[in-house]
Motif scaffolding. Sequence first.
Motif, PDB file in Angstrom:
ATOM      1  N   SER A   1     -42.997 -36.594   5.271  1.00 26.21           N
ATOM      2  CA  SER A   1     -44.115 -36.047   5.806  1.00 26.21           C
ATOM      3  C   SER A   1     -45.409 -36.260   5.263  1.00 26.21           C
ATOM      4  N   THR A   2     -46.486 -36.596   6.040  1.00 27.46           N
ATOM      5  CA  THR A   2     -47.771 -36.691   5.273  1.00 27.46           C
ATOM      6  C   THR A   2     -48.607 -35.516   6.109  1.00 27.46           C
ATOM      7  N   ASP A   3     -49.384 -34.675   5.486  1.00 31.25           N
ATOM      8  CA  ASP A   3     -49.970 -33.522   5.958  1.00 31.25           C
ATOM      9  C   ASP A   3     -51.063 -33.055   5.250  1.00 31.25           C
ATOM     10  N   PRO A   4     -52.153 -32.370   6.003  1.00 36.01           N
ATOM     11  CA  PRO A   4     -53.322 -31.855   5.335  1.00 36.01           C
ATOM     12  C   PRO A   4     -52.965 -30.476   4.488  1.00 36.01           C
ATOM     13  N   PHE A   5     -53.834 -30.075   3.515  1.00 32.52           N
ATOM     14  CA  PHE A   5     -53.372 -28.734   2.849  1.00 32.52           C
ATOM     15  C   PHE A   5     -54.610 -28.156   2.579  1.00 32.52           C
ATOM     16  N   VAL A   6     -54.638 -26.808   2.303  1.00 35.26           N
ATOM     17  CA  VAL A   6     -55.815 -26.340   1.682  1.00 35.26           C
ATOM     18  C   VAL A   6     -55.342 -25.447   0.582  1.00 35.26           C
ATOM     19  N   TYR A   7     -56.514 -25.327  -0.288  1.00 37.53           N
ATOM     20  CA  TYR A   7     -56.393 -24.808  -1.667  1.00 37.53           C
ATOM     21  C   TYR A   7     -57.169 -23.854  -1.945  1.00 37.53           C
ATOM     22  N   ALA A   8     -57.043 -22.714  -2.505  1.00 37.35           N
ATOM     23  CA  ALA A   8     -58.093 -21.752  -3.025  1.00 37.35           C
ATOM     24  C   ALA A   8     -57.406 -21.171  -4.378  1.00 37.35           C
ATOM     25  N   GLY A   9     -58.518 -20.924  -5.207  1.00 39.76           N
ATOM     26  CA  GLY A   9     -57.851 -19.980  -6.562  1.00 39.76           C
ATOM     27  C   GLY A   9     -59.239 -19.760  -7.515  1.00 39.76           C
ATOM     28  N   VAL A  10     -58.682 -19.574  -8.973  1.00 40.46           N
ATOM     29  CA  VAL A  10     -59.558 -19.295  -9.962  1.00 40.46           C
ATOM     30  C   VAL A  10     -59.271 -19.890 -11.116  1.00 40.46           C
ATOM     31  N   GLY A  11     -60.185 -20.191 -12.190  1.00 34.97           N
ATOM     32  CA  GLY A  11     -59.745 -21.034 -13.201  1.00 34.97           C
ATOM     33  C   GLY A  11     -61.150 -20.837 -14.078  1.00 34.97           C
ATOM     34  N   PHE A  12     -60.871 -21.383 -15.243  1.00 34.87           N
ATOM     35  CA  PHE A  12     -61.865 -21.709 -16.303  1.00 34.87           C
ATOM     36  C   PHE A  12     -61.814 -22.877 -17.004  1.00 34.87           C
ATOM     37  N   PHE A  13     -63.010 -23.311 -17.696  1.00 38.22           N
ATOM     38  CA  PHE A  13     -62.923 -24.297 -18.637  1.00 38.22           C
ATOM     39  C   PHE A  13     -63.413 -23.744 -19.829  1.00 38.22           C
ATOM     40  N   LYS A  14     -63.057 -24.238 -21.039  1.00 34.81           N
ATOM     41  CA  LYS A  14     -63.385 -23.656 -22.365  1.00 34.81           C
ATOM     42  C   LYS A  14     -63.165 -24.844 -23.420  1.00 34.81           C
ATOM     43  N   TYR A  15     -64.607 -25.211 -23.928  1.00 36.03           N
ATOM     44  CA  TYR A  15     -64.876 -26.041 -24.795  1.00 36.03           C
ATOM     45  C   TYR A  15     -64.725 -25.672 -26.139  1.00 36.03           C
ATOM     46  N   PHE A  16     -64.464 -26.801 -27.214  1.00 37.22           N
ATOM     47  CA  PHE A  16     -64.248 -26.450 -28.371  1.00 37.22           C
ATOM     48  C   PHE A  16     -65.597 -26.771 -29.485  1.00 37.22           C
ATOM     49  N   GLY A  17     -66.264 -25.748 -29.640  1.00 39.59           N
ATOM     50  CA  GLY A  17     -67.606 -25.702 -30.462  1.00 39.59           C
ATOM     51  C   GLY A  17     -68.534 -26.669 -29.694  1.00 39.59           C
ATOM     52  N   ASP A  18     -68.876 -27.717 -30.842  1.00 42.34           N
ATOM     53  CA  ASP A  18     -69.950 -28.574 -30.019  1.00 42.34           C
ATOM     54  C   ASP A  18     -69.408 -29.992 -29.742  1.00 42.34           C
TER      55      ASP A  18
ATOM     56  N   LEU B   1     -60.281 -27.203 -22.964  1.00 44.89           N
ATOM     57  CA  LEU B   1     -59.040 -26.736 -22.486  1.00 44.89           C
ATOM     58  C   LEU B   1     -59.552 -26.205 -20.998  1.00 44.89           C
ATOM     59  N   ARG B   2     -58.481 -26.408 -19.964  1.00 46.71           N
ATOM     60  CA  ARG B   2     -59.041 -25.661 -18.765  1.00 46.71           C
ATOM     61  C   ARG B   2     -57.547 -25.289 -18.070  1.00 46.71           C
ATOM     62  N   ALA B   3     -57.705 -23.985 -17.419  1.00 50.92           N
ATOM     63  CA  ALA B   3     -56.469 -23.331 -16.813  1.00 50.92           C
ATOM     64  C   ALA B   3     -56.915 -23.001 -15.342  1.00 50.92           C
ATOM     65  N   ASP B   4     -56.097 -22.953 -14.362  1.00 47.68           N
ATOM     66  CA  ASP B   4     -56.420 -22.699 -12.836  1.00 47.68           C
ATOM     67  C   ASP B   4     -55.304 -22.356 -12.320  1.00 47.68           C
ATOM     68  N   VAL B   5     -55.215 -21.353 -11.380  1.00 48.66           N
ATOM     69  CA  VAL B   5     -54.099 -20.703 -10.563  1.00 48.66           C
ATOM     70  C   VAL B   5     -54.718 -20.782  -8.959  1.00 48.66           C
ATOM     71  N   ARG B   6     -53.862 -21.557  -8.360  1.00 50.80           N
ATOM     72  CA  ARG B   6     -54.333 -21.794  -6.866  1.00 50.80           C
ATOM     73  C   ARG B   6     -53.062 -21.246  -5.849  1.00 50.80           C
ATOM     74  N   TYR B   7     -53.598 -20.850  -4.788  1.00 51.07           N
ATOM     75  CA  TYR B   7     -52.592 -20.710  -3.582  1.00 51.07           C
ATOM     76  C   TYR B   7     -52.845 -21.999  -2.771  1.00 51.07           C
ATOM     77  N   ARG B   8     -51.813 -22.476  -2.416  1.00 52.39           N
ATOM     78  CA  ARG B   8     -51.665 -23.781  -1.695  1.00 52.39           C
ATOM     79  C   ARG B   8     -51.083 -23.558  -0.337  1.00 52.39           C
ATOM     80  N   TRP B   9     -51.593 -23.831   0.659  1.00 54.97           N
ATOM     81  CA  TRP B   9     -50.793 -23.729   2.157  1.00 54.97           C
ATOM     82  C   TRP B   9     -50.722 -25.071   2.527  1.00 54.97           C
ATOM     83  N   LEU B  10     -49.595 -25.599   2.763  1.00 51.65           N
ATOM     84  CA  LEU B  10     -49.283 -27.057   3.263  1.00 51.65           C
ATOM     85  C   LEU B  10     -48.390 -26.894   4.353  1.00 51.65           C
ATOM     86  N   ASP B  11     -48.546 -27.823   5.394  1.00 50.98           N
ATOM     87  CA  ASP B  11     -47.822 -27.855   6.665  1.00 50.98           C
ATOM     88  C   ASP B  11     -47.075 -29.094   6.770  1.00 50.98           C
ATOM     89  N   ALA B  12     -45.634 -29.039   6.498  1.00 54.68           N
ATOM     90  CA  ALA B  12     -44.864 -30.034   6.558  1.00 54.68           C
ATOM     91  C   ALA B  12     -43.759 -30.067   7.700  1.00 54.68           C
TER      92      ALA B  12
END
Length: 218
Positions: free
Chosen positions: A129-146, A151-162
């Motif tokens: 099945s090929t379908d649209p989906f929506v995604y929402a959540g939070v995350g952050f970037f963290k760079y090392f000094g200069d 690194l990045r981390a992210d948590v999302r809630y995804r709704w997919l109709d299959a």
Amino acid sequence: MNKMHRAGLALVLAACAMPALAQESEQEMRPYVSGGYTYTYQDTDRNSDNGNGWFVGVGKAINQYWGWELSGSWDQFDSDGASNPNNWRQYGAKLDGMFFYSRDRAFSPYVGVGVGGMRSELKTTGDNSTDPFVYAGVGFFKYFGDRKYGLRADVRYRWLDAGDVPGSNSFGETVVKLGRVAALGPKPASAAAAVKDSDGDAVADDAFAAGAQNTARN
């Protein structure tokens, strides 16, 4: 919807109510590329094990608060025995709008909302099945000094109709993402570095030189 899915949705909703953090002086607004690992807490309707996969993407700041990101992903949901016999494979692409509470290189938290398309293949039966989906959540970037890497981390809630796959319908799933990020291009000079004050008298060297030239002409 199991407890993990409800927890993921609650985290997304809580993030939307967070007050904006104070903006720091060391901002990171260069375009970037990122990639890494994803882990999906599968909807019980899949009748499979949790999913493992990867993602890769590119992003760009629109202004101090807003940005966009285009990314692709691949996920595999294996069978874990008779109780969960299904084996899924997914390929997807999405476009995110991202609101950053701060662009501080040390910690750049954001809220992201995205839309995309996903191809879901039930390897057990050969249905897809090929379908649209929506995604929402939070995350952050963290760079090392200069450095331009971080690194990045992210948590999302995804709704997919299959719905094209017999026996399945819509999936609501929590997706955790962990990876690397690399800023593109040279780091812009900070405002403090752009203004030179050699003797520390709070008067810019350029201003002193201009004053001396005016005195000499007079």
